[in-house]
Design an enzyme around this catalytic site. Structure first.
Site, PDB file in Angstrom:
ATOM      1  N   GLY A 178       0.835  -1.204   0.000  1.00 20.26           N
ATOM      2  CA  GLY A 178       0.000   0.000   0.000  1.00 20.26           C
ATOM      3  C   GLY A 178       0.861   1.243   0.000  1.00 20.26           C
ATOM      4  O   GLY A 178       0.535   2.265   0.603  1.00 20.26           O
ATOM      5  N   ILE A 233      -1.312  -1.954  -5.689  1.00 18.41           N
ATOM      6  CA  ILE A 233      -2.047  -2.577  -6.802  1.00 18.41           C
ATOM      7  C   ILE A 233      -1.917  -1.734  -8.073  1.00 18.41           C
ATOM      8  O   ILE A 233      -2.308  -2.183  -9.150  1.00 18.41           O
ATOM      9  CB  ILE A 233      -3.550  -2.760  -6.472  1.00 18.41           C
ATOM     10  CG1 ILE A 233      -4.163  -1.481  -5.923  1.00 18.41           C
ATOM     11  CG2 ILE A 233      -3.730  -3.921  -5.496  1.00 18.41           C
ATOM     12  CD1 ILE A 233      -5.670  -1.556  -5.765  1.00 18.41           C
ATOM     13  N   TYR A 284     -15.159   0.250   9.053  1.00 20.06           N
ATOM     14  CA  TYR A 284     -13.723   0.540   9.177  1.00 20.06           C
ATOM     15  C   TYR A 284     -13.273   0.386  10.638  1.00 20.06           C
ATOM     16  O   TYR A 284     -12.275  -0.261  10.925  1.00 20.06           O
ATOM     17  CB  TYR A 284     -13.481   1.970   8.682  1.00 20.06           C
ATOM     18  CG  TYR A 284     -12.080   2.484   8.774  1.00 20.06           C
ATOM     19  CD1 TYR A 284     -11.778   3.571   9.599  1.00 20.06           C
ATOM     20  CD2 TYR A 284     -11.059   1.935   8.011  1.00 20.06           C
ATOM     21  CE1 TYR A 284     -10.495   4.073   9.670  1.00 20.06           C
ATOM     22  CE2 TYR A 284      -9.770   2.445   8.071  1.00 20.06           C
ATOM     23  CZ  TYR A 284      -9.496   3.513   8.904  1.00 20.06           C
ATOM     24  OH  TYR A 284      -8.214   4.018   8.975  1.00 20.06           O
TER      25      TYR A 284
END
Ligand code: VAH
Length: 322
Positions: free
Chosen positions: A9, A36, A143
């Site tokens: 990330g 990604i 979250y």
């Protein structure tokens, strides 16, 4: 022993600046960035980069073995506002990535893990003022549920398998290099850009919504500091409270007006208001300051100065005025 660090990330808001700071400390080729999708030019040109899906164990293992990685900073996550729109995807991303990295440490493939928690792990029944390290924690967002669950997994892997995993409950993080994506505290980044580019900002939180916040440099320094601390000094293996300042949209707007007197703010609270209302307003981070010497550098005035100066400079560069 020299470290080889993998950041999963690395192209996100914190990951981008964390990667650059780690490369200045450990050397460009000792810090492998992965995400990604590719990141900004500075990140891509300053050291190794690999395309990695944070939920793909084989892809992560391949990179770990290729570079003989010793530490993993797992920075990939879906943040609060987006997670409310995609609960299952948020849970899958935030939890499966953590468990597979913890297993790599349990299997002694890597030595140390950093995983970010958030003040979102608290909920509406947590004390709002001077929220202590240990208190009622009943998060009401996907979250927040993923963050408190992750904290307990980190503690479990440490207690049961001796995994050296360390974690911080980040407040809202404010930066100018890489914009955040999908957070409730993102208004505190957007407001600076809109103040310079448009002279006005429509805030999606009400003017008196007080939230814990921190400038990016402080957050990056704290992240590296906790990872470099002696393991015996890390007394909390869920996640440490961390704070620097708390402010409302009205207060940040007033600070901006000291630099841009004509700046105007309006308020149109949306679904993110309910998320913000469930979070603490002021965090007690005395445990982090005691255990591993945490201390912040930036307050609202110095952060505002930094943000406005750097955004203006970045915009002038983009316009070819420099
Ligand atoms: C969010 N920036 O808004 C994140 C953070 C405390 C908030 O975790 O979701």
């Amino acid at each position: 022993m020299s470290e080889t660090i993998l950041i999963i990330g690395a192209c996100g808001q914190i990951g981008t600046e964390l990667t650059q700071k780690l490369r200045t400390i450990y050397g460009n080729n000792s810090v492998i960035a992965s995400d990604i999708r590719e990141g900004n030019e500075e990140l891509m040109e300053s050291g190794p980069f690999e395309i990695v899906d944070a939920t793909d164990r084989e892809a992560i293992l391949k990179v770990v073995n290729k570079y003989k990685v010793t530490q993993v900073y797992l920075m990939a996550a879906m943040l609060s506002a987006t997670a409310e729109k995609h609960p299952q995807k948020a849970w899958d991303l935030n939890m499966s990535s953590l468990l597979l990295v913890l297993d790599l440490a349990k299997d002694k493939i890597i030595n140390q893990v950093y995983w970010p928690s958030s003040i979102a792990a608290f909920g509406p029944t947590s004390p709002k003022q001077n929220t202590p390290q240990q208190t009622i924690m009943e998060p009401t967002t996907v979250y927040g549920i993923s963050k408190i669950s992750g904290e307990h997994w980190c503690n479990y892997y440490h207690q049961k398998y001796g995994v050296d995993v360390r974690s911080i409950r980040y407040p809202g993080i404010i930066s100018w290099k890489t914009k955040p994506g999908g957070g409730t505290t993102d208004y505190a980044v957007d407001i600076y850009f809109k103040a310079i580019e448009e002279g006005k900002y429509e805030c999606f939180l009400s003017e008196d919504t007080c939230l814990p916040m921190m400038y990016m440099d402080d957050a990056v320094n704290a992240t590296i500091q906790i990872m470099q601390a002696d393991s015996k000094d890390i007394k909390t293996r869920t996640a440490y409270n961390l704070a620097a300042m708390s402010f409302t949209p009205n207060q940040i707007a007033s600070e901006i007006k000291k630099h841009i007197p004509e700046f105007e703010i309006s308020y149109e609270p949306d679904f993110r208001q309910a998320i913000a209302n469930s979070w603490p307003q002021v965090i007690d981070d005395s445990e982090a300051r005691k255990d591993w010497g945490w201390n912040h550098d930036y307050d609202l005035a110095s952060m505002t100065n930094e943000m406005l100066q750097n955004i203006k400079h970045k915009n002038n560069e983009l316009l070819g005025l420099l």
